[in-house]
Scaffold this motif. Sequence first.
Motif, PDB file in Angstrom:
ATOM      1  N   ASP A 131      27.550  35.088  21.183  1.00 35.42           N
ATOM      2  CA  ASP A 131      27.286  36.264  21.927  1.00 35.42           C
ATOM      3  C   ASP A 131      25.768  36.550  21.835  1.00 35.42           C
ATOM      4  N   GLU A 132      25.446  37.009  23.116  1.00 33.49           N
ATOM      5  CA  GLU A 132      23.764  37.320  23.161  1.00 33.49           C
ATOM      6  C   GLU A 132      23.541  38.356  22.123  1.00 33.49           C
ATOM      7  N   SER A 133      24.288  39.318  21.595  1.00 32.83           N
ATOM      8  CA  SER A 133      23.674  40.155  20.570  1.00 32.83           C
ATOM      9  C   SER A 133      23.771  39.532  19.217  1.00 32.83           C
ATOM     10  N   TYR A 134      23.856  38.354  18.979  1.00 28.45           N
ATOM     11  CA  TYR A 134      23.635  37.534  17.547  1.00 28.45           C
ATOM     12  C   TYR A 134      22.458  36.558  17.798  1.00 28.45           C
TER      13      TYR A 134
ATOM     14  N   TYR B 142      19.945  37.456  19.965  1.00 26.69           N
ATOM     15  CA  TYR B 142      18.848  38.394  20.217  1.00 26.69           C
ATOM     16  C   TYR B 142      18.422  39.184  19.157  1.00 26.69           C
TER      17      TYR B 142
ATOM     18  N   LYS C   6      20.580  46.755  20.473  1.00 34.03           N
ATOM     19  CA  LYS C   6      21.413  45.462  21.411  1.00 34.03           C
ATOM     20  C   LYS C   6      21.573  44.343  20.403  1.00 34.03           C
ATOM     21  N   SER C   7      20.731  44.365  19.262  1.00 37.71           N
ATOM     22  CA  SER C   7      20.810  42.960  18.257  1.00 37.71           C
ATOM     23  C   SER C   7      21.700  43.340  17.117  1.00 37.71           C
ATOM     24  N   ALA C   8      22.818  42.582  17.288  1.00 39.35           N
ATOM     25  CA  ALA C   8      23.750  42.656  16.095  1.00 39.35           C
ATOM     26  C   ALA C   8      23.124  42.858  14.569  1.00 39.35           C
TER      27      ALA C   8
ATOM     28  N   LYS D 101      31.881  42.130  21.392  1.00 42.72           N
ATOM     29  CA  LYS D 101      31.700  43.589  22.080  1.00 42.72           C
ATOM     30  C   LYS D 101      32.371  44.626  21.418  1.00 42.72           C
TER      31      LYS D 101
ATOM     32  N   ASN E 275      30.518  45.359  17.997  1.00 42.20           N
ATOM     33  CA  ASN E 275      29.431  46.091  18.409  1.00 42.20           C
ATOM     34  C   ASN E 275      29.834  47.643  18.747  1.00 42.20           C
TER      35      ASN E 275
END
Length: 474
Positions: free
Chosen positions: A363-366, A368, A376-378, A443, A446
């Motif tokens: 996932d992008e959050s991981y 970024y 927005k960053s995990a 999601k 988060n």
Amino acid sequence: MRQQTHMACTSIMVGKKAAMNGVNYIARNEDNFVANWPKRFFVQPAVSGRHETYTSPYNKLSVELPENGYRYTSSPDANQDEGWYEEDGINEKNVGMSATESVTANEKVLAYDPLIENGVAEDSITTLVLPYINSAREGVKYLGDLIAKYGSTESNGVEFFDEDEIWYMELATGHHWVAIRIPDDCYVIAANQIGIENIDFNDSENYMWSDGIQKFVSENDLNPDLTGWNFRHIFGTSTKQDRHYNTPRVWYGQKVLNPSIEQDPESDALPFLRKPEKKISVEDIQYILASHYNETKFDPIGGGSEDDKRRYRAISLSRTANSHILQLRDSKKVAANAIEWKALGIPSFTPYVPFFTNADDIDESYSYVPEKLDLKSAYWLYESMSMIVESHYSEFATANLDYQKELASWSRRKIAAVDKETVGMTGQKLTDYLTEQNHQIAKHFNDEAKNHLADLVTKGTEMSKLTFKMDPNL
């Protein structure tokens, strides 16, 4: 010799007959010397027809890479100026590894086979091995061949597993190592100390070793024992630092899984292999990796004396950058059999998130990870949560444990639902479906983390010491 920067880890391995669901696990907390050490988590794509040389930013090791490599999950440092440190993952052949558990060899063995300045180090091991192996046993041999060719820069323990086997390999000196197949009915807790004990050189099915290791020990008179060949005794250490930094973590993990056995937390004779008193669940592994001598006088955030609270180094730390549990279920029973559980922040306060590794993305959050806080960053989301919970631990502990417990239950339900939906699913259709599930899982976690964080901050505003209540009689 270079100073290892990722050298304070704790590892757990659980054989399938020791596990509640009959599957193999390997797990580890990746710890560092500083609390703020951002990590990414994403999928490295498969490669073919490549002509490329890998050069380590850490020590300039140079290795020509194979033309073809498998897809695999990876957890590198966000800032790779000092090395990649991909640390852990499962490849598309459902072979996983975790590297490394930093250990220390004694001065006697290092005198005759010193570590190699530009050899294979932790920063490179996962990168140079995981994309190219088809089994756990092959992983040991592959890494052993690299050590024979380039030497080892550090003393390290490395975990490998597949559906059938778990192997633990300890690299002690510049060129010498041993590996043991973990029995199916046993578990291992390893904590920055050489742990493998007796080696049976007549049993190549369950042990592997570097070429010439027996001759090396014999010619240099390195075996201190009257009988037998104990790797820990020959190559390992037993120091005051071990008894305060390393062995207490093994003691606590074994205390959790074998509560009836009384042991000294400072003993240098804690067994490497143990059979648990009950079958081990993934939640048990999570509990140990998130532990800090819970319910003992040694808990740093407990009620013991200040001396006791500072006596031993705990398993879960503020400087735990990445806690992971790799799980391989029976591929004959479920299509989505490979799962990587990931906890960022301090594992004591954050949940373990299950991701399917037969996927093209996490996932992008991981992936970024900016230099400064961004929810927005995990990574930053869970670091923030950890700081808030610990800052008011007595007030927030119950709510935080309830939050983690609910997400643990949700994870089991989600995995069961995915198993039901993927019956008979194969190929790219399965990979695409599991990639979408990873996004949904990220999601959900988060969103729940942000809600929990908002609740904690809101409650925390009422806890300021800068308050004053007027006496009505004034």
